[in-house]
Each structure stands twice: as C-alpha cells, then as structure tokens.
Scaffold this motif. Structure first.
Motif, PDB file in Angstrom:
ATOM      1  N   ARG A 227       1.093  -1.255  -0.029  1.00 25.10           N
ATOM      2  CA  ARG A 227      -0.097  -0.068   0.094  1.00 25.10           C
ATOM      3  C   ARG A 227       0.788   1.149   0.062  1.00 25.10           C
ATOM      4  N   ARG A 232      -1.221   4.617   3.731  1.00 28.51           N
ATOM      5  CA  ARG A 232      -0.844   4.024   4.873  1.00 28.51           C
ATOM      6  C   ARG A 232      -1.142   5.225   6.118  1.00 28.51           C
ATOM      7  N   THR A 235      -5.531   6.670   7.467  1.00 31.57           N
ATOM      8  CA  THR A 235      -6.406   5.789   7.753  1.00 31.57           C
ATOM      9  C   THR A 235      -6.531   5.748   9.378  1.00 31.57           C
ATOM     10  N   GLU A 237      -7.331   3.089  11.013  1.00 27.79           N
ATOM     11  CA  GLU A 237      -7.122   1.819  11.502  1.00 27.79           C
ATOM     12  C   GLU A 237      -5.691   1.234  11.190  1.00 27.79           C
ATOM     13  N   PHE A 238      -4.862   1.150  11.999  1.00 27.79           N
ATOM     14  CA  PHE A 238      -3.393   0.712  11.632  1.00 27.79           C
ATOM     15  C   PHE A 238      -3.424  -0.807  10.965  1.00 27.79           C
ATOM     16  N   SER A 239      -2.671  -0.672   9.681  1.00 22.30           N
ATOM     17  CA  SER A 239      -2.412  -1.601   9.252  1.00 22.30           C
ATOM     18  C   SER A 239      -1.147  -1.749   8.422  1.00 22.30           C
ATOM     19  N   MET A 240      -0.551  -2.993   8.497  1.00 21.84           N
ATOM     20  CA  MET A 240       0.902  -3.126   8.024  1.00 21.84           C
ATOM     21  C   MET A 240       1.160  -3.114   6.560  1.00 21.84           C
ATOM     22  N   SER A 241       2.171  -2.374   6.078  1.00 22.03           N
ATOM     23  CA  SER A 241       2.360  -2.305   4.852  1.00 22.03           C
ATOM     24  C   SER A 241       3.679  -3.473   4.477  1.00 22.03           C
ATOM     25  N   GLU A 242       3.678  -4.097   3.466  1.00 26.01           N
ATOM     26  CA  GLU A 242       4.491  -5.032   3.363  1.00 26.01           C
ATOM     27  C   GLU A 242       4.943  -5.116   1.942  1.00 26.01           C
TER      28      GLU A 242
END
Ligand SMILES: Cc1ncc(COP(=O)(O)O)c(C=O)c1O
Length: 401
Positions: A227, A232, A235, A237-242
């Motif tokens: 993403r 990143r 938002t 809501e935390f979400s990991m970027s890989e």
C-alpha cells in the motif's frame, strides 16, 4: 557582404538569451505549491492522486500513475512486462538515451530500427526487419510531438505477438487519427521534465487501460509495498504495509503534482500558442530555398503534432559550417538552439557494446548530423520568434556556399 556573426565578434541578434524550452509557470502553479507546503503533506498524497485522475481524463486512459520521471516509467514498463535477459526490444536510434538505457537496465538488448525520413519516427518496415524470435517489445518514440505510424506498428505487434510501450516524452496531447496518445498501447510514458510541454520540474506519467498492469505499476513504483504512503498514513485503522516485490522509489510528490495540475489545465492553450508560433516559423523558413527545411508534420486533419520541438534540417552541402558550428553561431546570437538527437548507435556505449557503424542506420545518421531545434514555448512573443528567424538568416548568409 554578409553581416558579421556574433561568434566572430559581431553584434548579437538580441541582447538577452532566448532560452530553449523555458518552463512557463503562472500564479496558479505558485499558489498551489504554497498551498501544498502549508498543508503539511508534501510528498505523494491527495494532489498527486488528483493530478493522476485529471491526466487520465485528459488523455482518455483508464489509469495514470504519476512518477518522478519518464525514464522511471519506461523502466517500470519493461519490469511489469517481464522483459529481461535474452529479450530484445526494438527502439529508434533517433531518441534520448533513456529509451534504450532502460532496456539495458533490465538486462535485455535494445535493437535499433531506422527512422522514416518523412516523419523522423521509427519506420514500420524497419521494425519488421529487426524482429527476431527474441523480440518482446516495440518502443515507438513520438519524436518532437509527432505521432508515430501507430496502425502499422500495432499490426506488426499483433502479427508477431509483441508488446508496444510508447515513449511519449514529447507527446502530451498528441493525436493519432483522432485518438489521443496515451490510449493506443498497453503502456504509454510521458515526461514532465523542465523543458517539456507540461513541466513539473522533473516528473513523468504512465497510462494504461489494463487493471493488472496498473496494479503492478502501483506496487513497483513505491518500494514494492502493498500500500502506498498516503493510504498508510491516512487511515484510522493501523495496518501493516509489506514488501511484496523488490520495487523502486519512483513516486511523484504533491509539490510536483501542484505544478502539474495547472500545467495540465493549460495544455490546450499552450498547444494553440505553439501552433501559432510554428506557423510563423513555417512561413519564414519556407523562404530559405531549402538550405534550412522544416521537419514535416501530419496533414491528415485528424492527427495532431504537439510541437514539443520545432525542428530544422540543414542542407549541409550548401553550408560551409557543420550543424554543431551552426548551433554555436546561433547561441552566440543569443538564440537558445538545441539538438535532438545524436543517434544512439553512434554513442560510445552502444557503438562499442554492439559494434555499430554510423551507416547501419543511414536515415538516423543523416538526420542526426543535420538536425537542430529552435526555441518554441508558449510564452514567446512574435518579437522573440522574429529574432530567431533573423538569427537563422544571418547564420545561413554567413555560412552559405
Ligand atoms: C524521447 C525521450 N524519452 C525519454 C526521456 C526521459 O524523460 P525524463 O527526463 O522525464 O526521464 C526524454 C527526455 O528528454 C526524451 O526526450
């Protein structure tokens, strides 16, 4: 007696240098840049997204991905099409180094196909001759803003199952038989370098209608992350970027997009002004008895040359000077003349690596030795254009045989 040239100690045609390809930014661009700085978000973000959306709408493509250069786009095009060692990519010799360099970057071989002397773009018949079982991609370059023979190129690509990646560095707004460049091939790359028709100082855009290619381009253009930064950080809501592939750092910034948004909205106006100035030049140079000749443009009523370059071809047999001496004389007159291009097969890297001789591509060689580009920007006045014509006349008279 011809007038003494400035290069020989005479008075220059004008006092101040008329720059080649000076960018034309207005208050709108400046206000947008300031707004971006004040917003606190200067790298890839909402303005880049807006620029992409407006650009896609302008050319009529489904997707546009903003980048930090056209070179980045050409490179990514090779990457997402899976071009690699053992593959060949057909390019014209009359182009900028980047067109072929990106092929080297992915470990493939650029194969040159000579240009058509009437369009100065890649010659479809020469493409046919250059095809081998290793050929994977054809890269037409819309030289100076002149649309290439895309129907013929498409037919060849279809017959041999090849991909087409357009180098449209010069061709924003150009049309081929009524269709806008940016919609004709799976991938088209534009440049927004300082001197281009649309400038973001440095920058580029790749367009495509193919959702799968768009997805790959998005991932590869920013580190191969799943993403991008804007998504990143914005938002709740935390979400990991890989990292899903080893991608590149090719993203455009909102500072650049701030320039691009307004430059884009002015393109039609810019093109109209370029057309007026080119018509002025055409008329003036038609009186030079062929010693200098204007490069041809399409006259089918449906195609549009966007005049990124206004190109003259010199009849060297009738001049005592080389093209380089001719340009030096114009520079001394304070006319910012330039040259596009010294053919790639005659550059040391390509000449030495592949053993090319100048006459392997005789049309590109002839054009490369006799071509020059004159200043043509929308902010130029009639007086500026007249100075250019006067300086060319002065140089032709001094160097004429
Ligand atoms: C034909 C052509 N292709 C590609 C490029 C590369 O563009 P950029 O400087 O945006 O990477 C240029 C730049 O001048 C060019 O003239």
């Amino acid at each position: 007696m011809p007038e003494q040239l400035a290069i020989d100690g005479g008075k220059p045609t004008r006092e101040k240098m008329l720059l080649f390809g000076a960018p034309y930014f207005g208050d709108e661009e400046i206000a947008e840049v300031v707004d971006t700085i004040k917003s606190g978000w200067v790298s890839t973000g909402p303005k880049t997204k807006k620029f992409e959306d407006e650009f896609a709408a302008y050319v009529g493509a489904k997707y546009a991905i903003a980048l930090n250069s056209c070179t980045a786009g050409l490179h990514l095009s090779m990457v997402v099409l899976g071009v690699g060692p053992g593959d060949e990519v057909i390019v014209p010799p009359l182009t900028f180094g980047a067109t072929a360099n990106v092929v080297e970057h992915v470990g493939a071989k650029p194969v040159f196909a000579d240009i058509d002397p009437t369009t100065l773009c890649i010659d479809p018949q020469q493409i046919e001759k250059a095809i081998t079982p290793r050929t994977k991609v054809i890269v037409p370059v819309h030289y100076g803003g002149m649309p290439c023979a895309m129907d013929e190129i498409r037919a060849i690509a279809d017959a041999h199952r090849l991909q087409v990646v357009e180098d449209a560095a010069h061709a924003i707004g150009a049309k081929y038989k009524g269709r806008t460049i940016g919609t004709l091939s799976p991938l088209t790359n534009f440049s927004f370098y300082a001197n281009k028709n649309l400038s973001t100082a440095e920058g580029g855009m790749v367009t495509t209608d193919d959702a799968a290619l768009e997805e790959k381009l998005r991932v590869y253009h920013l580190h191969g992350l799943s993403r991008d930064a804007w998504k990143r950080y914005h938002t709740k809501e935390f979400s990991m970027s890989e990292v899903v592939v080893p991608g590149y750092k090719y993203n455009m910034t909102d500072l650049q997009a701030s320039l691009g948004l307004h430059q884009l909205r002015k393109q039609e106006q810019f093109i109209a002004r370029r057309e007026e100035l080119a018509a002025f030049y055409d008329e003036a140079f038609s009186e030079f008895d062929g010693v200098v000749r204007t490069a041809p443009r399409p006259h089918d009523g449906q195609s549009r040359h966007v005049l990124h370059l206004y190109v003259l071809l010199l009849d060297l047999a009738r001049l005592k000077a080389s093209r380089n001496q001719f340009i030096s004389a114009l520079l001394a007159e304070n006319i910012g003349a330039s040259m596009h291009f010294w053919p790639l097969h005659m550059h040391p890297y390509y000449r030495e690596k592949y053993g090319y001789q100048p006459d392997d591509f005789p049309v590109a060689r002839r054009v490369g030795e006799s071509v020059l580009s004159l200043p043509l920007t929308p902010q130029m006045s009639e007086r500026d254009a007249q100075d250019v014509v006067d300086a060319v006349r002065k140089v032709v008279e001094a160097y004429g045989r």
